[in-house]
Design a protein around this motif. Structure first.
Motif: not given
Length: 491
Positions: A23-52
Motif C-alpha cells: 500500500i502506498g502512502n501518497n500519489e508519488v509513493d504509489t507510483l514509485k512502488k508501482l515502477f519498482d514492482s513492475v520494473g522500470i524497463q517494462y514500464m518504459l516498454n509499455l510507454a513506447d508501445d502506447i506512444q506507437k
C-alpha cells in the motif's frame, strides 16, 4: 451500471492499494512502488508501445470517483495511467534517475500524447469484479484464457500468413503420424529454438519457405532427435530449456547426433528398408545450396522421398566453437568431420597447401580410415597444425601493430616446436578469441605430451606408437576448433 467519460489524466489518482505492490502512502509513493514492482524497463516498454500504437480500444481504464478525495481513482489500468503521466510530465517523477526520465522524454517527443483519456466510470463493487475477471486467470472458464504456445503460433501464422518452422513441424508430424503430438515430447517454443537453429535446419534439410522439405523421413528424424534431447537432459540432470538454451550448445550436441543417426541408417540397408548411404553422392534435394552440394550426405529411400543431411561443416559451428569437449563422447563426430576451410580463397597461393591437406583429412574422416592408416593420418594431423598456423600468421597482424605475425615466426618455419613456443609466449597478441586461447594452451603448452608424439611419424616412424583412438579423439579436445579458427577467422 457505469458510463464512459473523457477525463484528464492529471485528475486521475493511481490506486494506493493496487495488488501489484504494498500500500502506498501518497500519489508519488504509489507510483514509485508501482515502477519498482513492475520494473522500470517494462514500464518504459509499455510507454513506447502506447506512444506507437495507442491504448487498446476494448479495454477501458476503470475508475471510481472518491467523494473524500474529490478525484477519480484508477482501479484497472494503473500501469497505463502511470506511464502516460510519465510521458506528459517526466520531471515530476523525482524517484527515477536522469537516464530513465530522458528516455521517457525521447518517447514522448515521437508524437503528441493526449492529456485526456476515455475511462469507464463505475462504483467500487463493479470495479473489483472487473479486476478479478481480468487478473485471476482462466478460473474454470470464467476468466480470460491465455493462449498456449501453439495457439500463439497459430495466431501469428494466420495474422502474418507466414508459416514458421515450428508450426510446419507440428503440422506435418500430425499429418504423417496421426496419433502423435510432438509437443508431448518437447514444448512448442523449444522445438522452434532447436530446429530453427540455422545450422541444425540446414543439416536436416528443412526450409520453411518450401513445405516440400517437410517429408515423413525428416519428421521422423525430428521426432527421434526430440526424444534424444529429452533423454540427454535427463541423463545430465538438467532441464531441456537450460541444457539446450544456446545456439552453440544446440549445435555442439545435436550435429554429432544427426551424423550418428544417418550412419546408423546404413544398418537398415541390410534389411532392404533403404539404400546404402553414399558419402560421395550428389544430393537432389533443392533446399541444399550449390556451394554445399558437393559435401552433402544423402539418404535415398525406396519410396523415392529423400532425406538430405548436409555436411557437418559450417561457419556457424566454427563461430560457436562447435565440436569441442562438450557433450557425450559417443556422439562426437569421427576425427576431423566438421573441418571448415570454405573461406580459403583459390586465388591465395598461401592457402593451396593447407587446402590440399584439409581435403585429405576430410576423406580420412568420412571414410573412417584412421585405424587402417594411422601413420598417414598422423602425417596429416601434424601437417594441418603447422600449415594452419603458418597460414594464419601470414594473414593476421600482431595486436596493436602493423606487423604480420609471420614476421615473428618466419625464421622458425622449419621447426614446429619453435613456432608453438613463439605462439604460447605471445598468445594474447596473436589470437584475440579467449576460447581459442584456452584450447591452444591446453593442446600445445605441454608440447611433449600432445604434439611431440606426432613428430615421431616423421623423424622416427619405426618407433611410432600413437594409439589410433587417441589420434581420433584429438580433434574433439579442442584441436578442431583451433584449426577452424585459424583457417576461417577474418582479418
Amino acid at each position: 451500471m457505469g458510463e464512459i467519460k473523457k477525463l484528464k489524466i492529471k485528475d486521475l489518482l493511481n490506486y494506493f492499494e493496487n495488488p501489484r505492490h504494498v500500500i502506498g502512502n501518497n500519489e508519488v509513493d504509489t507510483l514509485k512502488k508501482l515502477f519498482d514492482s513492475v520494473g522500470i524497463q517494462y514500464m518504459l516498454n509499455l510507454a513506447d508501445d502506447i506512444q506507437k500504437n495507442g491504448l487498446l480500444g476494448n479495454q477501458q481504464i476503470v475508475v471510481v470517483y472518491s467523494n473524500d478525495l474529490k478525484r477519480y481513482i484508477v482501479y484497472e489500468g494503473n500501469r497505463r495511467v502511470a506511464v502516460l503521466k510519465l510521458l506528459l510530465e517526466p520531471d515530476k517523477f523525482n524517484f527515477l534517475d536522469v537516464a530513465t526520465k530522458e528516455k521517457a522524454q525521447i518517447i514522448s517527443q515521437k508524437g503528441n500524447i493526449s492529456e485526456e483519456i476515455s475511462c469507464y466510470v463505475t462504483d467500487e463493487k463493479d470495479a473489483f469484479f472487473i479486476m478479478e475477471r481480468l487478473h485471476s486467470g482462466e478460473d474454470k472458464g470464467k476468466g480470460t484464457k491465455q493462449w498456449s504456445a501453439r495457439e500463439k503460433e497459430n495466431f501469428k501464422v494466420r495474422m502474418n500468413h507466414e508459416k514458421t518452422l515450428s508450426y510446419l513441424v507440428d503440422f506435418y508430424v500430425k499429418k504423417y503420424f496421426t496419433d502423435l503430438d510432438i509437443t508431448n515430447i518437447l514444448p512448442f517454443t523449444t522445438i522452434e529454438r532447436i530446429f530453427n537453429n540455422r545450422v541444425i535446419k540446414r543439416k536436416i534439410g528443412l526450409d520453411s519457405s518450401d513445405e516440400g522439405t517437410f517429408t515423413k523421413e525428416r519428421m521422423q528424424l525430428v521426432i527421434d532427435a526430440s526424444k534424444w534431447v529429452v533423454k540427454e537432459s535427463e541423463n545430465e540432470g538438467v532441464a531441456v530449456t537450460r541444457l539446450f538454451n544456446k545456439a552453440g550448445t544446440i549445435e555442439d550436441k545435436l550435429i554429432p547426433w544427426i551424423y550418428d543417426y544417418t550412419i546408423k541408417l546404413n544398418d537398415k540397408a541390410q534389411d532392404g528398408l533403404i539404400e546404402k548411404l553414399d558419402f560421395d553422392s550428389q544430393p537432389t534435394d533443392k533446399t541444399v545450396n550449390n556451394d554445399q552440394s558437393s559435401d552433402a550426405v544423402s539418404i535415398t529411400l525406396k519410396n523415392k522421398d529423400s532425406l538430405t543431411v548436409t555436411d557437418i561443416n559450417s561457419t556457424e559451428s566454427l563461430q560457436n566453437n562447435v565440436l569441442t569437449t562438450q557433450g557425450t563422447t559417443k556422439n562426437l563426430p569421427y576425427f576431423f568431420l566438421g573441418l571448415n576451410y570454405s573461406s580459403l580463397s583459390p586465388a591465395d597461393v598461401n592457402s593451396h597447401g593447407v587446402a590440399a591437406i584439409c581435403k585429405e583429412l576430410e576423406l580420412f574422416s568420412e571414410k573412417k580410415l584412421v585405424k587402417s592408416y594411422p601413420i598417414a593420418a598422423t602425417f596429416l594431423v601434424r601437417a594441418i597444425i603447422e600449415q594452419a598456423i603458418i597460414y594464419y600468421s601470414k594473414n593476421h597482424k600482431i595486436q596493436g601493430s602493423d606487423q604480420l605475425i609471420w614476421s615473428r615466426i618466419e625464421k622458425d618455419s622449419g621447426k614446429l616446436s619453435r613456432i608453438i613456443a613463439n605462439y604460447i609466449k605471445n598468445l594474447p597478441n596473436y589470437i584475440t578469441d579467449t576460447n581459442v586461447q584456452q584450447y591452444f594452451n591446453k593442446l600445445f603448452k605441454d608440447y611433449s605430451d600432445n604434439i611431440d608424439p606426432l613428430n615421431w611419424v616423421i623423424h622416427r616412424p619405426a618407433e611410432f606408437r600413437l594409439d589410433a583412438n587417441t589420434l581420433i579423439e584429438l580433434p574433439q579436445k579442442g584441436l578442431l576448433a583451433v584449426i577452424n579458427y585459424l583457417l576461417s577467422n577474418k582479418v
